[in-house]
Design an enzyme around this catalytic site. Sequence first.
Site, PDB file in Angstrom:
ATOM      1  N   ASP A  95       0.885  -1.092   0.053  1.00 53.74           N
ATOM      2  CA  ASP A  95       0.009   0.061  -0.041  1.00 53.74           C
ATOM      3  C   ASP A  95       0.725   1.255  -0.030  1.00 53.74           C
ATOM      4  OD1 ASP A  95      -2.047  -1.711   0.374  1.00 53.74           O
ATOM      5  OD2 ASP A  95      -1.921  -1.390   2.689  1.00 53.74           O
TER       6      ASP A  95
HETATM    7  N1  URA Z   1      -1.250  -5.896   4.085  1.00 53.13           N
HETATM    8  C1  URA Z   1      -1.702  -4.520   4.030  1.00 53.13           C
HETATM    9  O1  URA Z   1      -2.746  -4.043   4.559  1.00 53.13           O
HETATM   10  N2  URA Z   1      -1.084  -3.889   3.290  1.00 53.13           N
HETATM   11  C2  URA Z   1       0.055  -4.102   2.648  1.00 53.13           C
HETATM   12  O2  URA Z   1       0.627  -3.339   2.007  1.00 53.13           O
HETATM   13  C3  URA Z   1       0.351  -5.301   2.570  1.00 53.13           C
HETATM   14  C4  URA Z   1      -0.258  -6.352   3.344  1.00 53.13           C
END
Ligand code: URA
Length: 234
Positions: A102
């Site tokens: 993310d």
């Molecule tokens: N889980 C999440 O919430 N975000 C990520 O980037 C990877 C795993």
Amino acid sequence: MRINKYLAACGVASRRACDKLVADGKVTINGKCAELGAEVNERKDKVAVDGIPVAMQTEHEYYIMNKPKGYVCTVRDDRDRKTVMQLLPEGVGRVYPVGRLDYDTEGLLLFTDDGDLAFRITHPRNEITKTYLAKIEGTIGEKELARLRGGVELDGKRTGKSIVKVIETDKTYTRLHVTVKEGRYHLVRRMFEAVGKEVTFLKRIKIGELTLGSLERGKVRRLRADEVFYLKNL
Ligand code: URA
């Protein structure tokens, strides 16, 4: 090419360590146990270590990045945000991020132009573990931990079992290591949300047993041959 040199070039281990693998009878050439000093025709012979086929590094490129927060894992962003591609040094070929982190998540991100490897690492069927360091506000009870470990329902589908360990806690915050085998959207953040906890910091620290080592935030380096070998045999 001598078998020890060939195995070292495949990223298996040092030449000396490869000699030991041969001496221990762990190496085969075209299915037959290899002898010390055997010659390999790298274009024709099929070499395996412990039954796992090995091959010379191809023309593919493999990089590891310590992604900072505030970057998207796409090649171009329609909202004009910074992308991880902008952190790649000049001269890197046409590599792409393997899976996604993310915008607000940091940590281990691989880049390659090897589609097979990218597919193998990201496909849920292969159950490759990804480990995250998560920080939440306050504390977390055994009941919530048990729910996280056993799987919670997200979008009507249960998450798989995960390993969740409290690393550090006081009254104001808790740090945990979370190991999952899936790659669903916002998986770790949503798992905690499902048990009433908000993740305030998230960093991927491992894919399988591959770690960032001392790679600084925002930096990129080529994967070593032994790391590529490890990933190819995960
Ligand atoms: N889980 C999440 O919430 N975000 C990520 O980037 C990877 C795993």
